[in-house]
Structure formats: structure tokens, C-alpha cells
Design a protein around this motif. Structure first.
Motif, mmCIF file in Angstrom:
data_model
loop_
_atom_site.group_PDB
_atom_site.id
_atom_site.type_symbol
_atom_site.label_atom_id
_atom_site.label_comp_id
_atom_site.label_asym_id
_atom_site.label_seq_id
_atom_site.Cartn_x
_atom_site.Cartn_y
_atom_site.Cartn_z
ATOM 1 N N GLU A 67 7.863 1.113 -11.324
ATOM 2 C CA GLU A 67 7.944 0.341 -10.092
ATOM 3 C C GLU A 67 6.668 -0.480 -9.872
ATOM 4 O O GLU A 67 6.720 -1.652 -9.497
ATOM 5 C CB GLU A 67 8.192 1.270 -8.897
ATOM 6 C CG GLU A 67 9.532 1.991 -8.915
ATOM 7 C CD GLU A 67 9.528 3.234 -9.807
ATOM 8 O OE1 GLU A 67 10.594 3.847 -9.948
ATOM 9 O OE2 GLU A 67 8.460 3.587 -10.369
ATOM 10 N N THR A 68 5.533 0.152 -10.131
ATOM 11 C CA THR A 68 4.258 -0.537 -9.969
ATOM 12 C C THR A 68 4.075 -1.582 -11.065
ATOM 13 O O THR A 68 3.556 -2.679 -10.810
ATOM 14 C CB THR A 68 3.094 0.470 -9.995
ATOM 15 O OG1 THR A 68 3.363 1.518 -9.073
ATOM 16 C CG2 THR A 68 1.781 -0.203 -9.615
ATOM 17 N N ASN A 75 0.848 -1.201 0.000
ATOM 18 C CA ASN A 75 0.000 0.000 0.000
ATOM 19 C C ASN A 75 0.879 1.245 0.000
ATOM 20 O O ASN A 75 1.670 1.452 0.922
ATOM 21 C CB ASN A 75 -0.917 0.015 1.229
ATOM 22 C CG ASN A 75 -2.100 -0.917 1.072
ATOM 23 O OD1 ASN A 75 -2.376 -1.421 0.000
ATOM 24 N ND2 ASN A 75 -2.806 -1.158 2.171
ATOM 25 N N ASN A 76 0.752 2.060 -1.031
ATOM 26 C CA ASN A 76 1.531 3.302 -1.172
ATOM 27 C C ASN A 76 3.042 3.044 -1.089
ATOM 28 O O ASN A 76 3.803 3.911 -0.657
ATOM 29 C CB ASN A 76 1.124 4.313 -0.091
ATOM 30 C CG ASN A 76 -0.339 4.694 -0.218
ATOM 31 O OD1 ASN A 76 -0.796 5.101 -1.284
ATOM 32 N ND2 ASN A 76 -1.086 4.545 0.867
ATOM 33 N N TRP A 77 3.459 1.880 -1.521
ATOM 34 C CA TRP A 77 4.873 1.491 -1.465
ATOM 35 C C TRP A 77 5.743 2.519 -2.189
ATOM 36 O O TRP A 77 5.437 2.964 -3.282
ATOM 37 C CB TRP A 77 5.057 0.115 -2.098
ATOM 38 C CG TRP A 77 6.437 -0.457 -1.962
ATOM 39 C CD1 TRP A 77 6.920 -1.218 -0.946
ATOM 40 C CD2 TRP A 77 7.508 -0.311 -2.895
ATOM 41 N NE1 TRP A 77 8.221 -1.566 -1.174
ATOM 42 C CE2 TRP A 77 8.620 -1.019 -2.373
ATOM 43 C CE3 TRP A 77 7.642 0.348 -4.121
ATOM 44 C CZ2 TRP A 77 9.837 -1.094 -3.034
ATOM 45 C CZ3 TRP A 77 8.853 0.292 -4.780
ATOM 46 C CH2 TRP A 77 9.938 -0.428 -4.227
ATOM 47 N N GLY A 78 6.826 2.902 -1.550
ATOM 48 C CA GLY A 78 7.754 3.848 -2.155
ATOM 49 C C GLY A 78 7.191 5.241 -2.358
ATOM 50 O O GLY A 78 7.795 6.066 -3.035
ATOM 51 N N ASN A 106 -1.747 2.713 -4.181
ATOM 52 C CA ASN A 106 -2.817 2.938 -3.224
ATOM 53 C C ASN A 106 -3.796 1.757 -3.224
ATOM 54 O O ASN A 106 -4.308 1.358 -4.269
ATOM 55 C CB ASN A 106 -3.563 4.233 -3.576
ATOM 56 C CG ASN A 106 -4.571 4.605 -2.520
ATOM 57 O OD1 ASN A 106 -4.341 4.409 -1.328
ATOM 58 N ND2 ASN A 106 -5.707 5.155 -2.951
ATOM 59 N N ASN A 107 -4.033 1.180 -2.044
ATOM 60 C CA ASN A 107 -4.958 0.057 -1.863
ATOM 61 C C ASN A 107 -4.503 -1.238 -2.549
ATOM 62 O O ASN A 107 -5.321 -2.142 -2.762
ATOM 63 C CB ASN A 107 -6.369 0.425 -2.345
ATOM 64 C CG ASN A 107 -6.984 1.530 -1.529
ATOM 65 O OD1 ASN A 107 -6.811 1.570 -0.311
ATOM 66 N ND2 ASN A 107 -7.694 2.428 -2.189
#
Length: 204
Positions: A108-109, A39-42, A48-49
Motif C-alpha cells: 500500500e505504501t 499520516n498512518n494511512w490505513g 508515519n510522518n
């Protein structure tokens, strides 16, 4: 859409496991580390979520998984020319790439969501080899949304399809008609798995 990704990524998973890999027995317990939340990594808003889909402790969908047989439809396999199968699986592979690249901008995502997809699909390998303890099938409810992925103009849809990753398996259609034989198939499937594994490893 789950199908191609089940051929290309089954073999890709084999490459990761190594040429001497053998299916993991279903009663084998592997050590687990602490769950990683994305969740909201980096600080990326596109995460988000992220954990809401499978759960923070269920990255590849392997932990919180249950099957419920869908008996409303009887499905039996039939054999098509292998080129026909490979064509359709390749379509699904390229569609997965398109979804990731068109609908996520942060690399990244893209990287994390693909690894999640790859790992989750790779679980199908242990179903095919009958070592997972799961019925060999697919979720008919989720598969029915295939036509909802694209709009009539060919663009990708963005509407919520109304399910999460933990819903996988709740409408399992078990496909009959395969040549699985409890006495001989474990050895022959292991041989096929090994041959595919060698084919991948010989390229790298």
C-alpha cells in the motif's frame, strides 16, 4: 536521479492525460478537493510522518513551490547521443524501483509513494513546455546528493539526507543553451509532446 524519471514518466504522464491532451495554461485554476492526509494511512506504520515531506495539502509538490536561482554555477547543455541519455535515464528509473521495493515492505505504501513520485516528476513536463511559469532547471543542492543514495558496497543508504520536498527549487540551476524560441517552440514542442503521447497510447 530526477532525470530519467523525467523521460519515462513524462511520457507515462502523457498516457494518463490522453492522446488529445494539451498543456494546461499556467493561469488555469482547477477545482481542488479537501487535502488527504496519509499520516498512518490505513493503520500502516510505514506511513508515519508521510505528510511531513511535502505537506498534507501538497501531495505532488505543486502547491507550495518556490524557486530561487542558483547563480554559483553556470550550466550549459551539450548534446550527447540519444542512446547515452536513454541509458542513464533507465538507470535512474530502475534505481527508483529498487528504492521503493527494497525500502518499503507494505504494498500500500509502495503504491502511494510511487504515485507521489510519479505525479511530482510529471510536473516537469509543464516546465519543459514553458506553461508552468517556472524556470526550466533542476535543484542543484538536492541533485548533489546522488552519490549519497548508495553506500560503497552498493547497498542503499538509510541516513537522513537533510532536506524535505518543500526544499525543491530553492537552489535552482537554470541550464542554458537550449534551442527554445518564443515564436516557434510552443508549436514544435506541442507537436513533439503529441507525438510522444500517440506513441504511448498506441501501445495500450
Amino acid at each position: 536521479m530526477v532525470a530519467k524519471l523525467a523521460s519515462a514518466f513524462l511520457i507515462a504522464s502523457a498516457c494518463i492525460w490522453g492522446t488529445d491532451a494539451k498543456p494546461i495554461p499556467k493561469n488555469k485554476i482547477l477545482p481542488r478537493g479537501s487535502p488527504i492526509s496519509f499520516n498512518n494511512w490505513g493503520g500502516f506504520s510505514s506511513f508515519n510522518n508521510f505528510d511531513n515531506f511535502y505537506g498534507v495539502d501538497n501531495f505532488d509538490s505543486s502547491i507550495h513551490f518556490s524557486q530561487v536561482a542558483d547563480t554559483s554555477t553556470q550550466v550549459v547543455c551539450h548534446t550527447e547521443a540519444i542512446e547515452i541519455i536513454q541509458q542513464r535515464l533507465l538507470v535512474l528509473q530502475e534505481m527508483a524501483k529498487r528504492i521503493i521495493l527494497e525500502q518499503v515492505c507494505e504494498v500500500e505504501t509502495q503504491t502511494v509513494v510511487f504515485q507521489q513520485f510519479h505525479a511530482s516528476l510529471g510536473l516537469f513536463s509543464s516546465d519543459l513546455t514553458h506553461v508552468s511559469g517556472h524556470s526550466v532547471g533542476f535543484d542543484s543542492s538536492i541533485a548533489s546528493h546522488f552519490s549519497d543514495v548508495c553506500l560503497s558496497d552498493g547497498s542503499l543508504s538509510t541516513n537522513d539526507l537533510g532536506f524535505t520536498g518543500t526544499d525543491v527549487g530553492l537552489h535552482t540551476a537554470v541550464v542554458g543553451g537550449s534551442n527554445w524560441n518564443d515564436a516557434t517552440s510552443p508549436a514544435s514542442v506541442s507537436s513533439a509532446f503529441g507525438a510522444a503521447n500517440l506513441a504511448v497510447s498506441s501501445l495500450h
